[in-house]
Design a protein around this motif. Sequence first.
Motif, short mmCIF file in Angstrom:
data_model
loop_
_atom_site.label_atom_id
_atom_site.label_comp_id
_atom_site.label_asym_id
_atom_site.label_seq_id
_atom_site.Cartn_x
_atom_site.Cartn_y
_atom_site.Cartn_z
N LEU A 128 0.82 -1.20 0.00
CA LEU A 128 0.00 0.00 0.00
C LEU A 128 0.86 1.26 0.00
O LEU A 128 0.60 2.22 -0.75
CB LEU A 128 -0.92 0.00 1.22
CG LEU A 128 -2.06 -1.02 1.23
CD1 LEU A 128 -2.74 -1.05 2.59
CD2 LEU A 128 -3.08 -0.71 0.15
N VAL A 143 1.40 4.05 -3.17
CA VAL A 143 1.21 5.50 -3.12
C VAL A 143 2.45 6.22 -3.64
O VAL A 143 2.36 7.22 -4.37
CB VAL A 143 0.89 5.94 -1.68
CG1 VAL A 143 0.86 7.47 -1.57
CG2 VAL A 143 -0.44 5.36 -1.23
N ASN A 176 -6.06 1.18 -10.01
CA ASN A 176 -5.92 2.49 -9.37
C ASN A 176 -7.23 2.94 -8.73
O ASN A 176 -7.24 3.46 -7.60
CB ASN A 176 -5.46 3.53 -10.40
CG ASN A 176 -4.01 3.37 -10.78
OD1 ASN A 176 -3.23 2.76 -10.05
ND2 ASN A 176 -3.63 3.88 -11.95
N SER A 196 -7.98 0.95 -5.66
CA SER A 196 -6.98 1.23 -4.63
C SER A 196 -7.24 2.56 -3.94
O SER A 196 -7.25 2.66 -2.71
CB SER A 196 -5.58 1.22 -5.25
OG SER A 196 -5.28 -0.02 -5.82
N VAL A 197 -7.44 3.61 -4.74
CA VAL A 197 -7.60 4.95 -4.17
C VAL A 197 -8.90 5.05 -3.38
O VAL A 197 -8.94 5.60 -2.28
CB VAL A 197 -7.55 6.02 -5.28
CG1 VAL A 197 -7.82 7.40 -4.70
CG2 VAL A 197 -6.19 6.00 -5.96
N SER A 219 -10.53 2.81 -1.83
CA SER A 219 -10.54 2.05 -0.56
C SER A 219 -9.26 2.23 0.25
O SER A 219 -9.08 1.54 1.26
CB SER A 219 -10.71 0.56 -0.87
OG SER A 219 -9.64 0.07 -1.66
N LEU A 220 -8.39 3.15 -0.14
CA LEU A 220 -7.08 3.29 0.52
C LEU A 220 -7.18 3.53 2.03
O LEU A 220 -6.50 2.83 2.80
CB LEU A 220 -6.27 4.40 -0.15
CG LEU A 220 -4.86 4.61 0.41
CD1 LEU A 220 -4.01 3.35 0.27
CD2 LEU A 220 -4.18 5.80 -0.28
N GLN A 266 -8.15 0.28 3.62
CA GLN A 266 -7.10 -0.74 3.53
C GLN A 266 -5.97 -0.46 4.53
O GLN A 266 -5.44 -1.40 5.16
CB GLN A 266 -6.52 -0.82 2.12
CG GLN A 266 -7.53 -1.03 1.01
CD GLN A 266 -8.45 -2.20 1.27
OE1 GLN A 266 -8.09 -3.18 1.91
NE2 GLN A 266 -9.68 -2.10 0.79
N LEU A 267 -5.59 0.79 4.68
CA LEU A 267 -4.54 1.13 5.65
C LEU A 267 -5.00 0.80 7.07
O LEU A 267 -4.24 0.24 7.87
CB LEU A 267 -4.19 2.61 5.53
CG LEU A 267 -3.41 3.02 4.28
CD1 LEU A 267 -3.31 4.54 4.18
CD2 LEU A 267 -2.00 2.41 4.29
N GLY A 288 -11.30 -3.88 -1.70
CA GLY A 288 -9.94 -4.35 -1.42
C GLY A 288 -9.65 -5.66 -2.13
O GLY A 288 -8.54 -5.86 -2.66
N MET A 316 -9.07 -4.81 -5.66
CA MET A 316 -7.75 -4.21 -5.82
C MET A 316 -6.68 -5.29 -5.97
O MET A 316 -5.81 -5.21 -6.85
CB MET A 316 -7.45 -3.33 -4.61
CG MET A 316 -6.05 -2.74 -4.59
SD MET A 316 -5.67 -1.92 -3.02
CE MET A 316 -5.53 -3.34 -1.93
#
Length: 535
Positions: free
Chosen positions: A160, A164, A191, A194-195, A197-198, A201-202, A357, A360
Amino acid sequence: MKATFRHSMSWLHTWVGLLLGWLLYFVFITGTAGYLDTEIDRWMMPEAPIADFSVAPEKTLELSIRYLEQHAPDAQRWFSSLPINRNDPYPRVFWSGAQGEGVAARGSQLLDPTTGAALETRDTSGGQTLYRMHWRLHYLPAEMAFWLVGVATMFMLIALITGVIIHRKIFADFFSFRPKKGPRSWLDAHNITSVLSLPFQLMITYSGLIFMMFTYMPLVVAAWYGTGAESRQQFFDEVFSPLPAQQASTETASMVALEQIVHQAQLHWQGAALRSIDIQHPYNANSRIIVRGNHASGPLRAAGTLVFDGVSGELLTEQPARISGSKTFRDLMLGLHEGLFAGPVLRALYVFFGLLGSAMIATGLMLWSVKRRERAEKSRQQPHFGLRLVEKLNVATVLGLPVAIAAYFWANRLLPLELSNRAGWEVHSLFLVWLLLLIHASLRSTRQVWLEQSWLAAAAFGCLPLLNALTTDRHLLTSLAAGDWVFAGFDLSMLGLGVLFACLAGYLQSKAVPSTSTASTRPAARPSKAWPEAK
């Protein structure tokens, strides 16, 4: 220097994503299902009634104690959990300690919330087993599973962060999707998922590491308590237990009325809900009654604990929900990770971002194989064994795992009710079907596998409501009429997944079969790049 650093991050991101992608996809899919574990539990027990949260706790405790007195009179511990929300839809009793002939030393039982009788349901693994798979990996030894998932989670966090770093225009790319552009389309999809759900996810990745920190960082405990099982147990007893274990007396005694204990606890907590009553050494002079609050009332996965004398009803000690800053932070991370506090809307968002996620990870796996197949085609080289293996594993994981989970639900309805170890065979069915789909992927071309397993997924999910109607009296129309939104929601969700996979299969089939109106006039064209395998 800057370019070299970015290239190194890109290399790390790519290979970490590939080598652990299949395991992470399994973790995300089963973990996302875990946000609906209770609802899955209830669907897989069609004999159970609609949950009723209106019964007063005093009434539930009366029914629970009556059951324990009849079925575990000599137990050293009685435990009763109260049905206060979706996390505990039915009363459950647990007992442990020495028992007489014909009575197990420990056991548990769900009870009918209105009568106190044992709920007679089929033997099933339910949603809880599906949820535990995302960190227990089921068949593996516990320590091995913890370490595998822990390493994968750590590298997920690295992926992750590096993702970025390498995407300088990541937020601009979020608004870009170019269909039918081969690897570019897969990158855009990667992308976007990912963005969007970023943040989730973190949070879910970092909190997952916190969840099992004592497995990955044993020196945290060893530095203060020493090594060994006894030292670890001493640590957990001091941190998580409000009172040292009380030894039983040789004298019997009457037990205080539980209505009095409930009244005191509610006054102490100003009407807050009680989650469980733990009676140690019932009808003994040294009896203790431990009352725990609702640990799912908010994102902090902790609740206050009150300890009463089981004979006099005197309040002996209290352990607040917040003991220290470090434990409070850990409890907050656990609460956010599990989402037990989430209402319907927030829980739906948990599921949505969990699926994002998963998407992703899936698009990242597809991007790796599509890019390398395109390079092989441009250089007119035969795809090497490693690329073909990744393509097979991709389809058997991305599509095969959902089909295997659908088979898990089918097994719940089709396996004989009297089958020995029926719950275990439900899980075996999941992994046996997944193995068969992996074998299927190895025997067919990747193009055929994607199409065939997409149709199989559509049928497996879309026909589940029909199977439910044929094997139980809890079909969709009955559930809607009764206001049973758990059963109705499950059936509607399965229909939705069936339609989704059918749309995917229809799209793939349209790419595989050229239009008859143009096939005779067009020259032979290269296969569409939208396919994971170009030929």
